[in-house]
Design a protein around this motif. Structure first.
Motif, PDB file in Angstrom:
ATOM      1  N   VAL A  68     -12.188 -10.092   7.505  1.00 51.85           N
ATOM      2  CA  VAL A  68     -11.497  -8.805   7.397  1.00 51.85           C
ATOM      3  C   VAL A  68     -12.540  -7.725   7.123  1.00 51.85           C
ATOM      4  N   LEU A  69     -12.392  -6.588   7.781  1.00 46.74           N
ATOM      5  CA  LEU A  69     -13.178  -5.398   7.432  1.00 46.74           C
ATOM      6  C   LEU A  69     -12.181  -4.397   6.871  1.00 46.74           C
ATOM      7  N   HIS A  70     -12.383  -4.030   5.611  1.00 49.36           N
ATOM      8  CA  HIS A  70     -11.330  -3.313   4.870  1.00 49.36           C
ATOM      9  C   HIS A  70     -11.721  -1.851   4.616  1.00 49.36           C
ATOM     10  N   ARG A 155     -16.003 -15.624  -7.070  1.00 46.27           N
ATOM     11  CA  ARG A 155     -16.226 -16.669  -8.078  1.00 46.27           C
ATOM     12  C   ARG A 155     -15.091 -17.697  -8.079  1.00 46.27           C
ATOM     13  N   MET A 156     -13.837 -17.200  -8.054  1.00 48.57           N
ATOM     14  CA  MET A 156     -12.693 -18.101  -8.224  1.00 48.57           C
ATOM     15  C   MET A 156     -12.270 -18.780  -6.926  1.00 48.57           C
ATOM     16  N   TYR A 157     -12.317 -18.023  -5.826  1.00 49.51           N
ATOM     17  CA  TYR A 157     -11.691 -18.520  -4.595  1.00 49.51           C
ATOM     18  C   TYR A 157     -12.682 -18.647  -3.442  1.00 49.51           C
ATOM     19  N   ARG A 158     -13.977 -18.562  -3.758  1.00 51.52           N
ATOM     20  CA  ARG A 158     -15.021 -18.739  -2.741  1.00 51.52           C
ATOM     21  C   ARG A 158     -14.920 -17.699  -1.622  1.00 51.52           C
ATOM     22  N   PHE A 159     -14.481 -16.482  -1.961  1.00 56.29           N
ATOM     23  CA  PHE A 159     -14.588 -15.417  -0.974  1.00 56.29           C
ATOM     24  C   PHE A 159     -16.082 -15.153  -0.711  1.00 56.29           C
ATOM     25  N   GLY A 160     -16.384 -14.790   0.523  1.00 53.11           N
ATOM     26  CA  GLY A 160     -17.705 -14.260   0.849  1.00 53.11           C
ATOM     27  C   GLY A 160     -17.517 -12.772   1.084  1.00 53.11           C
ATOM     28  N   ALA A 161     -17.919 -11.963   0.103  1.00 51.92           N
ATOM     29  CA  ALA A 161     -17.608 -10.532   0.160  1.00 51.92           C
ATOM     30  C   ALA A 161     -18.890  -9.699   0.217  1.00 51.92           C
ATOM     31  N   VAL A 162     -18.815  -8.616   0.965  1.00 52.89           N
ATOM     32  CA  VAL A 162     -19.916  -7.641   0.990  1.00 52.89           C
ATOM     33  C   VAL A 162     -19.304  -6.260   0.795  1.00 52.89           C
ATOM     34  N   SER A 163     -19.745  -5.557  -0.250  1.00 52.38           N
ATOM     35  CA  SER A 163     -19.324  -4.169  -0.461  1.00 52.38           C
ATOM     36  C   SER A 163     -20.431  -3.251   0.027  1.00 52.38           C
ATOM     37  N   LEU A 231     -23.909  -6.463  10.588  1.00 55.67           N
ATOM     38  CA  LEU A 231     -24.875  -7.321   9.896  1.00 55.67           C
ATOM     39  C   LEU A 231     -24.244  -7.958   8.662  1.00 55.67           C
ATOM     40  N   ALA A 232     -23.447  -7.166   7.936  1.00 56.18           N
ATOM     41  CA  ALA A 232     -22.830  -7.673   6.706  1.00 56.18           C
ATOM     42  C   ALA A 232     -21.903  -8.849   7.008  1.00 56.18           C
ATOM     43  N   LEU A 233     -21.239  -8.790   8.157  1.00 57.37           N
ATOM     44  CA  LEU A 233     -20.354  -9.898   8.544  1.00 57.37           C
ATOM     45  C   LEU A 233     -21.111 -11.216   8.614  1.00 57.37           C
ATOM     46  N   THR A 234     -22.328 -11.135   9.118  1.00 57.85           N
ATOM     47  CA  THR A 234     -23.117 -12.370   9.266  1.00 57.85           C
ATOM     48  C   THR A 234     -23.694 -12.805   7.919  1.00 57.85           C
ATOM     49  N   ALA A 235     -23.760 -11.868   6.957  1.00 61.43           N
ATOM     50  CA  ALA A 235     -24.394 -12.183   5.667  1.00 61.43           C
ATOM     51  C   ALA A 235     -23.405 -12.700   4.632  1.00 61.43           C
ATOM     52  N   ALA A 236     -22.098 -12.509   4.877  1.00 60.60           N
ATOM     53  CA  ALA A 236     -21.094 -12.888   3.872  1.00 60.60           C
ATOM     54  C   ALA A 236     -21.067 -14.408   3.719  1.00 60.60           C
TER      55      ALA A 236
END
Ligand code: UFG
Length: 319
Positions: A68-70, A155-163, A231-236
């Protein structure tokens, strides 16, 4: 990849949706059109109209989404001061609904549209990501709170997030550009003078402790900004929340920006210097060293290109 773009009918969201499609991704745009425009959604994207609370779970429930891109958010500092509850509800509340829908449907990768407003009045510039985050508006507070939620979901749900914390976004990408109502941003407001919409532009204060007395900002072209999202998509990575500033690292004063607008448009652009706008820090310049070092991103378009592209967009010459 099959991607959900929230707020893809808005300025940055529509540009990023277009860049994702050009890069070969499948894009579904979810936007309630409270701020955005239906005709800003790229033709090759599927468009679902609705709020995140109403529609995110249903859309993600179709399956197949990888990330998702939010972008969907309210983003006016002044309005947020007048209507803080609206900002907490629409920014934090809707984001929580989105993240819960992602969790329910096993979509764990997210790139989030954050802002330099999380830093507030900086202690030192250029501002690095580990500078104290002390937002001076409800807008900045809501974006910072969402960053906090993403850290917890990583931390809790293993999201890969980039702000991605944007500084001053400007320019356009062909027919995708800035159409806010009311418009508060400097460059589109300056360009309303050569467009013939207003006789002069208001400069909000020329008594700041800066070289020419007007505020200094770090402008970044919306296409350079958009490329950082790809780029961030590939880094998450699952279990991590990365935070990156996005700016050019160079500051321009309001007067310098107006001079570039004069050079690009050939119009004298008269100005009227008025009082300071409440809440404007004198200087905001990003350190973008972290994303340069980690992801190899660098901005390629200068202020003149931003103004030229915004001007082509304003004149409708870019369709
Ligand atoms: N300005 C004018 N006249 C105008 C519009 C703006 O003089 O008609 C000045 C502002 O006072 C400021 C500078 O131009 O000094 C830039 O103003 P913008 O409104 O274009 O941008 P901001 O730096 O205020 O806002 C940006 C983002 C916000 C974010 C904020 C962080 O657009 O989303 O940085 O402080 F919250």
């Amino acid at each position: 990849m099959k991607l959900l773009v929230t707020g893809g009918a808005g300025y940055v969201g529509s540009v990023v949706a277009a860049l994702l499609i050009e890069a070969g991704h499948e894009v579904v745009v979810l936007d309630d059109l409270s701020v955005g425009h239906a005709d800003a959604v790229p033709g090759a994207a599927r468009f679902v109209r609705g709020t995140l609370r109403e529609a995110a779970a249903e859309v993600l429930g179709e399956g197949g989404f990888e990330a998702v891109l939010h972008f969907a958010a309210k983003s006016q500092v002044g309005e947020s001061v007048r209507e803080p509850a609206l900002y907490w509800d629409r920014n934090l509340g809707e984001s929580l609904a989105l993240f819960e829908a992602m969790r329910a449907h096993g979509v764990h990768k997210i790139v989030f549209s954050s802002t330099a407003a999380v830093y507030g009045e900086p202690e030192a510039v250029p501002i690095p990501e580990d500078a104290p985050a002390r937002p001076t508006s409800p807008y900045g507070q809501t974006k910072l709170a969402i960053d906090g939620v993403l850290t917890e979901f990583a931390r809790m749900y293993r999201f890969g997030a980039v702000s991605l914390r944007y500084f001053n976004v400007a320019g356009a990408h062909g027919r995708f550009g800035e159409r806010h109502d009311p418009e508060t941003h400097l460059i589109p407001n300056v360009l309303r003078v050569p467009s013939g919409e207003v006789p002069r532009v208001d400069v909000f204060g020329d008594d700041y402790a800066t070289p020419d007395g007007t505020c200094v900002r770090d402008y970044i072209h919306v296409v350079d900004l958009g490329n950082a999202h790809l780029l961030a998509l590939t880094a998450a990575e699952p279990g991590t929340h990365l935070i990156y500033n996005l700016g050019s690292g160079s500051g321009y004063s309001v007067k310098e920006v107006i001079d570039v607008c004069r050079a690009v448009t050939g119009h004298p652009i008269p100005v009227s210097v008025g009082p300071r706008r409440p809440g404007d820090p004198a200087v905001l310049v990003a350190s973008s060293e972290r994303i340069r070092a980690d992801l190899g991103w660098k901005p390629e378009r200068d202020l003149r290109a931003m103004v030229a592209d915004a001007w082509a967009f304003a004149r409708g010459e870019s369709a």
